[in-house]
Design an enzyme around this catalytic site. Structure first.
Site, PDB file in Angstrom:
ATOM      1  N   SER A   1       0.731  -1.283   0.032  1.00  0.00           N
ATOM      2  CA  SER A   1       0.029  -0.041  -0.061  1.00  0.00           C
ATOM      3  C   SER A   1       0.798   1.159  -0.004  1.00  0.00           C
ATOM      4  O   SER A   1       1.992   1.307   0.458  1.00  0.00           O
ATOM      5  CB  SER A   1      -0.952  -0.091   1.070  1.00  0.00           C
ATOM      6  OG  SER A   1      -0.065   0.419   2.532  1.00  0.00           O
ATOM      7  N   ASP A   2       0.342   2.326  -0.550  1.00  0.00           N
ATOM      8  CA  ASP A   2       1.092   3.484  -0.328  1.00  0.00           C
ATOM      9  C   ASP A   2       0.822   3.792   1.243  1.00  0.00           C
ATOM     10  O   ASP A   2       0.123   3.314   1.727  1.00  0.00           O
ATOM     11  CB  ASP A   2       0.339   4.773  -1.140  1.00  0.00           C
ATOM     12  CG  ASP A   2       1.326   5.815  -1.537  1.00  0.00           C
ATOM     13  OD1 ASP A   2       2.231   5.808  -0.610  1.00  0.00           O
ATOM     14  OD2 ASP A   2       1.174   6.499  -2.388  1.00  0.00           O
ATOM     15  N   TRP A   3       1.669   4.768   1.597  1.00  0.00           N
ATOM     16  CA  TRP A   3       1.592   5.045   2.993  1.00  0.00           C
ATOM     17  C   TRP A   3       0.442   5.773   3.637  1.00  0.00           C
ATOM     18  O   TRP A   3       0.289   6.994   3.121  1.00  0.00           O
ATOM     19  CB  TRP A   3       2.952   5.833   3.389  1.00  0.00           C
ATOM     20  CG  TRP A   3       4.028   5.192   3.638  1.00  0.00           C
ATOM     21  CD1 TRP A   3       4.756   5.044   5.008  1.00  0.00           C
ATOM     22  CD2 TRP A   3       4.750   3.907   3.015  1.00  0.00           C
ATOM     23  NE1 TRP A   3       5.924   4.231   4.810  1.00  0.00           N
ATOM     24  CE2 TRP A   3       5.887   3.626   3.691  1.00  0.00           C
ATOM     25  CE3 TRP A   3       4.370   3.500   1.736  1.00  0.00           C
ATOM     26  CZ2 TRP A   3       6.659   2.382   3.180  1.00  0.00           C
ATOM     27  CZ3 TRP A   3       5.252   2.363   1.267  1.00  0.00           C
ATOM     28  CH2 TRP A   3       6.384   2.138   2.028  1.00  0.00           C
ATOM     29  N   GLY A   4      -0.601   4.896   4.397  1.00  0.00           N
ATOM     30  CA  GLY A   4      -1.885   5.705   4.847  1.00  0.00           C
ATOM     31  C   GLY A   4      -2.785   5.381   3.796  1.00  0.00           C
ATOM     32  O   GLY A   4      -3.981   5.931   3.718  1.00  0.00           O
TER      33      GLY A   4
END
Length: 776
Positions: free
Chosen positions: A247-250
């Site tokens: 995932s991208d961060w957040g």
């Protein structure tokens, strides 16, 4: 027979590997498996010491390996050993139109990541430059999927030579920064297939990228990192991808949705790692019977497979005393150690920078300059001295050094020429000290339960302050009077001096206050009142050379006709100033070509003309079924970039593929010949000038009678050739039937429409030298 035996051996090996993975997973507890699939540090996953399974260590990396941070805080570690080579941005690499250089840049990045002890480098970014004002365009390659595909494949292969995984990003449709976590994208299937997916498909199926990052935005009502249509149906099933999806961060927002999707690893920006959606909340969901443990097993297998491929671990089958088979994990001693900050890396960066600079205009052959005739040179513009490495968001790096244009010019001219500098325009200092954008964008965003993250991101997100502002909106004093006075004073100083020098070189454009993750610009206007300054300078010194440094398009309409010389450069890395000086002085012949169109106004782009930015309000039905703030309808369809400008006549300053040289090239003798299913396009190119140079031969294809639903022509091939004065060379470019195909939404497949097509060969989209018609 040999091929059959080889396939059989491969199948047996794969079966053995699967048995090994099953055995390892069978020995892990639920807690250990969950530890492996989410962040246990800001840039690492959890490890399982009992089984000798290490954590995956990651780093941001589109322009170099990022500095070290504390494990649980966005504060630089302050080490003296994490300086690295500052690599050219992807927008600069794309301007080279050179596959080999893309591969070599990838190898530099991979070796430096491995040398710093990383397993995954979060690069390259390959989203389509749909919106000319997107704050992250400098991290991306182009507006054209074919050009991106041909450059990203060698780049990924170069990265992964060092036993480090490329993490191609952001999958998919992440073409704006405004409301990036909460914008839902609606797009027709043809545009998705023809424009936005091809580069990712090439990265996965041709380059074999070992990992991939999901995007922040929603796609057709569901966040990309939880999206089964995108990650499951297309990526896993259609493209047969067995790499790790991160995932991208957040970018994760729901435990069950993320767990049931093909996403393998959740990363975020908060330090309460056990509260991530795929941490304790997932454990509870499994024990409550809401999520089957088998889906976690699949994620762990992908991670273990990645570790084997990267030679992080070696997995062997041993016999116990009782004669039973058991799997033993050990460190693989044959892994590439990597290296960083080497002279060889700096040379590769310099060579890429040289080929990335684009000569847009050279009226009267003003360039190259003759060093022996220069006695007094005035350099104007903040970008002549600004250091860009430590900026841009997650692209920021701690550069070993960075040669800015002023230093490069002085280094190349030496002591026999007086080189003076004035800023010309005022760049206000930041109101706060340097800090990490991620900490601000998702402050304290770790979820205790599903949904907790939403409110925190909403309140403290980068997107809440995402709208980029031009110079008129960045005032730090009442009414901006102090800044206006500063601009007036510096402008008058520069204009007053400009007439007194043999040569004036202006270096302006954008910086990482504008080319910046988390925000988009409002328009294409140059900040800091640069248009007024350039116009005034050209009035007193019409021979002034204008250098625009930027990672995305800017408007040049107010002064482009008046300027005799204009060069374009992106963020070219640690040797960018050297490369620019070498080109100005004729030590290097420019060979860069624009990988994107430079329009006059944002309103002239297809994204703005057909749609609304940053998106429309959600309908009542959308509010019921999705967790979004806005919906962005890609009403421009396939008409992105030059496909729109050429089809609808949108005004541009400089077209796609444009770039001049200090020499001239003639195109002769086009020949088309089918060999099986391949169409060979042969052309002879000759250097008719007095100096050696490199030309990018561009091949486009379009219908002879253009249908309303199709572009006039599209890039389908290119070749960069290096020729000495008077030298000729026959080039052969290849097309297949797929080069003439379009995606049919009703039949759900690619088809070639029967009829006549034109094969174009040229030096740019608009500078077509030869063409030939063919019947399909």
């Amino acid at each position: 027979m040999y091929q059959m035996e080889k396939k059989l051996d491969s199948a047996v090996e794969q079966l053995t590997l699967e048995k090994k993975l099953d055995s390892i997973v069978g020995q892990l507890t639920l807690e250990e498996k969950i530890a492996m699939i989410h962040g246990a540090g800001l840039f690492r996953t959890g490890e399982v010491d009992r089984m000798k399974i290490p954590s995956l260590k990651m780093s941001d990396g589109p322009m170099g390996v990022r500095n070290e941070f504390g494990d649980a805080e966005w504060i630089p570690a302050g080490n003296g050993d994490d300086y690295v080579s500052y690599c050219p941005s992807n927008s600069a690499i794309a301007a080279t139109w050179n596959r080999e250089l893309a591969g070599r840049c990838g190898q530099v990045l991979g070796e430096e990541a491995r040398g710093r002890g990383k397993d995954v480098i979060l690069a390259p970014g390959i989203n389509i430059k749909r919106l000319p004002t997107c704050g992250r365009n400098f991290e991306y390659f182009s507006e054209d999927p074919f050009l991106i595909s041909k450059l990203v494949v060698p780049m990924i292969q170069g990265i992964e030579k060092a036993d480090v995984a490329a993490c191609v990003k952001h999958f998919a449709l992440n073409s704006q920064e405004t409301e990036r976590l909460w914008v839902n994208v609606e797009i027709e299937e043809r545009a998705l297939r023809e424009i936005y997916l091809p580069a990712f498909e090439a990265a996965v199926r041709k380059a074999g990228s070992k990992s991939l990052m999901g995007a922040y935005n929603l796609f057709r009502g569901q966040h990309c990192c939880e999206n089964n249509a995108l990650l499951g149906e297309i990526l896993r099933k259609e493209w047969q991808y067995d790499g790790v999806i991160i995932s991208d961060w957040g970018a994760v927002h729901d435990t069950k949705a993320a767990a049931m999707s093909p996403l393998d690893i959740e990363m975020s920006v908060a330090s309460d790692f056990d509260r991530y959606y795929m941490a304790e909340p997932l454990k509870k969901a499994v024990t409550d019977g809401e999520v089957p443990e088998e889906v976690i097993d699949e994620k762990v297998k992908h991670i273990l497979l990645l570790m084997i491929r990267l030679k992080m671990i070696d997995v062997a089958v041993e016999l116990t005393k009782e004669g039973a088979e058991t799997v033993k994990i050990s460190e693989n001693p044959s892994r590439n150690p990597g290296c960083y900050n080497t002279p060889a890396h700096r040379q590769e960066i310099l060579e890429t920078a040289r080929e990335s600079i684009v000569l847009l205009k050279n009226e009267g052959g003003r360039l190259p300059l003759a060093p022996e005739k220069l006695k007094k040179v005035l350099v104007i513009g903040d970008n002549a001295v600004r250091q860009h490495a430590l900026g841009g968001g997650s692209a920021e790096i701690k550069a070993l050094y960075e040669i800015a244009p002023l230093m490069g010019i002085k280094m190349q001219l030496g002591g026999n020429c007086q080189v003076d500098y004035v800023p010309g325009y005022y760049v206000p200092e930041k109101e706060t000290t340097e800090h990490n954008w991620q900490e601000d964008s998702l402050k304290d965003a770790g979820p205790a339960e599903n949904g907790d993250c939403l409110g925190m991101v909403e309140e403290g997100g980068a997107d809440a302050a995402a709208a980029g502002k031009d110079g008129e909106d960045r005032k730090v004093d009442a009414g901006g009077l102090v800044e206006k006075e500063q601009q007036r004073r510096l402008r008058e100083e520069a204009v007053g001096l400009a007439a007194e020098y043999d040569q004036v070189i202006y270096v302006g454009g954008l910086n990482h206050e504008y080319d910046l993750e988390g925000q988009d610009r409002e328009n294409l206007k140059l900040p800091y009142e640069q248009d007024e300054l350039i116009e005034a300078l050209l009035q007193v010194n019409p021979e002034m050379i204008v250098v625009m440094m930027a990672g995305s398009a800017v408007s040049m309409g107010r002064w482009a006709e008046k300027a005799k010389v204009i060069l374009w450069m992106s963020y070219c890395g640690m040797e960018g100033g050297t490369a620019l000086a070498e080109i100005l002085l004729g030590k290097v012949n420019p060979s860069g070509k624009l990988p994107e169109t430079l329009p006059e106004k944002l309103e002239d782009s297809g994204a703005a003309f057909f749609g609304e930015f940053p998106g429309r309000e959600l309908t009542a039905k959308e509010q019921e079924r999705m967790n979004a703030h806005l919906t962005q309808e890609y009403k421009d369809g396939i008409f992105v970039g030059y496909r729109y400008y050429e089809k609808y006549g949108g005004p541009v300053n400089f077209c796609f593929g444009h770039g001049l040289s200090y020499t001239q090239f003639a195109y002769e003798k086009i020949q088309l010949e089918w060999v099986g299913d391949t169409l060979l396009v042969k052309v002879t190119v000759k250097n008719t000038g007095d100096v050696a140079g490199k030309e990018v031969v561009q091949l486009y294809v379009g219908e002879a009678t253009v249908s309303p639903e199709n572009p006039v022509k599209e890039l389908k091939g290119f070749e960069k050739v290096d020729l000495q004065p008077g030298e000729s060379r026959e080039l052969t470019l290849e097309l297949t039937k797929d080069s003439f195909a379009h995606y049919d939404t009703e039949q759900k497949k690619w088809i070639v429409k029967k009829g006549n097509y034109v094969v174009y060969l040229g030096s740019s989209l608009q500078d077509i030298r030869l063409q030939e018609e063919i019947c399909m």
